[in-house]
Design an enzyme around this catalytic site. Structure first.
Site, PDB file in Angstrom:
ATOM      1  N   ARG A 153     -19.520  13.832 -12.434  1.00 52.17           N
ATOM      2  CA  ARG A 153     -19.421  14.028 -10.990  1.00 52.17           C
ATOM      3  C   ARG A 153     -18.676  12.859 -10.353  1.00 52.17           C
ATOM      4  NH1 ARG A 153     -23.257  11.562  -7.699  1.00 52.17           N
ATOM      5  NH2 ARG A 153     -24.696  10.171  -8.790  1.00 52.17           N
ATOM      6  N   ARG A 159     -18.043  22.005 -10.164  1.00 54.35           N
ATOM      7  CA  ARG A 159     -19.477  21.927  -9.893  1.00 54.35           C
ATOM      8  C   ARG A 159     -19.730  21.955  -8.388  1.00 54.35           C
ATOM      9  NH1 ARG A 159     -23.106  16.931 -11.967  1.00 54.35           N
ATOM     10  NH2 ARG A 159     -21.394  16.879 -13.480  1.00 54.35           N
ATOM     11  N   ARG A 195     -45.448 -11.775 -33.245  1.00 59.21           N
ATOM     12  CA  ARG A 195     -44.029 -11.901 -33.560  1.00 59.21           C
ATOM     13  C   ARG A 195     -43.301 -10.600 -33.236  1.00 59.21           C
ATOM     14  NH1 ARG A 195     -43.236 -13.568 -39.594  1.00 59.21           N
ATOM     15  NH2 ARG A 195     -44.212 -11.513 -39.805  1.00 59.21           N
ATOM     16  N   GLN A 216     -21.967  12.247 -22.693  1.00 55.18           N
ATOM     17  CA  GLN A 216     -21.934  11.621 -21.377  1.00 55.18           C
ATOM     18  C   GLN A 216     -20.722  10.699 -21.267  1.00 55.18           C
ATOM     19  OE1 GLN A 216     -26.593  11.389 -20.204  1.00 55.18           O
ATOM     20  NE2 GLN A 216     -25.909   9.788 -21.602  1.00 55.18           N
ATOM     21  N   ASN A 251     -16.307   7.406 -13.385  1.00 59.31           N
ATOM     22  CA  ASN A 251     -15.857   8.197 -14.530  1.00 59.31           C
ATOM     23  C   ASN A 251     -14.359   8.145 -14.779  1.00 59.31           C
ATOM     24  OD1 ASN A 251     -18.378   9.248 -15.521  1.00 59.31           O
ATOM     25  ND2 ASN A 251     -18.484  10.456 -13.645  1.00 59.31           N
TER      26      ASN A 251
END
Length: 224
Positions: free
Chosen positions: A10, A70, A158, A104, A20
Site C-alpha cells: 500500500r 486495492r 545464562r 512482504q 515500498n
C-alpha cells in the site's frame, strides 16, 4: 491447480514515506520481492501486487507483476494483510488457485533457495500453511507497577540456557487459497519453518531498519 504469489504494497506509510518504493540496492524495495518470486517460476504461476498507489502500480508493472487495485476501505494502517490477499483472490478468477505465497515488500532479503525448499516441505507434508520463524536469543521481561519481571528467564540465567522461543520473521508465508478466503494465513496445521540467517532480522519499517538492511546487504556483497 495454480500457485500464485501476492505482494501487498500500500502507499500509506507514516514512518518511511513511500516506503515500498524507497531505493534499496539500486532497485525499488518492492522490486526485490517481485524478482524473488520470478526466480521461482517453476511453481509460481502468477505474481500479483496489491496496491492503492499509482507509483507503486507503475513499478510493479515495470518489473513484470500483475496489479490489483486495492480499495481505500482495506488500505488503512489497521487493516490486516489477509484483507489484501482475500481481495486479490476475489478480483481474479481464483477457481484454479490452490496455494498463495505471501511475500512482504518490507523483507527484501531472503536466502536464495528458501522459497523452493519451503514449498517442497509444504507439499510433502500434510500442511495447509507454512511460515518462517527464527529463534529468539534475548532475555525479555515486563515492567509492572514500576517493577521489572522476567518473562522468559530467571535472573542470573545464562542466555544460552533459555527455553527456546520463536518469532515470525516475515520472510515468507504459504497458505491454501481456501483458508485465505476464510481470513486465515497461519492455520492450526501450519508448519513453522525455522530460519537462522541474518536476513531473518531484516524487516523494514523505519529508517533505522533500512540502514540495517543496507549494512547486511553490503556485508553479503563483500563476501561474493
Amino acid at each position: 491447480m495454480k500457485t500464485i504469489a501476492i505482494i501487498p504494497a500500500r502507499g500509506g506509510s507514516k514512518r518511511i514515506p513511500e516506503k515500498n518504493i524507497q531505493i534499496f540496492d539500486g532497485l525499488p524495495l518492492l522490486a526485490h520481492s517481485i524478482i524473488y518470486a520470478q526466480k521461482n517460476k517453476t511453481f509460481i504461476d502468477e505474481i500479483y501486487v496489491s496496491t492503492d498507489n499509482v507509483e507503486i502500480k507503475k513499478i510493479a508493472l515495470q518489473f513484470g507483476a500483475k496489479v490489483i487495485d486495492r480499495p481505500a476501505s482495506i488500505s488503512g494502517d489497521l487493516e490486516p494483510t489477509v484483507s489484501a490477499l482475500k481481495h486479490v483472490l476475489e478480483a481474479i478468477d481464483s477457481s484454479d488457485v490452490e496455494n498463495v505465497v505471501l511475500l512482504q515488500a518490507t523483507n527484501p532479503l531472503r536466502p536464495e533457495n528458501l522459497l523452493s525448499e519451503a514449498f517442497e516441505i509444504y507439499n510433502s507434508g500434510s500442511y495447509d500453511s507454512l511460515f518462517t520463524v527464527s529463534r529468539n536469543h534475548q532475555k525479555f521481561g515486563k515492567i509492572i507497577e514500576g517493577k521489572y519481571q522476567p518473562f522468559n528467564y530467571t535472573i542470573g540465567q545464562r542466555s544460552q540456557d533459555l527455553e527456546p522461543l520463536y518469532f515470525e520473521n516475515g520472510l515468507l508465508y504459504i497458505t491454501k487459497a481456501h483458508l485465505i478466503m476464510s481470513a486465515i494465513v497461519i492455520s492450526e496445521n501450519a508448519f513453522p519453518l525455522e530460519v537462522e540467517h541474518a536476513f531473518a532480522k531484516v524487516d523494514i519499517d523505519t529508517f533505522e531498519d533500512l540502514d540495517y538492511a543496507k549494512f547486511i546487504s553490503a556485508a553479503r556483497n563483500d563476501k561474493k
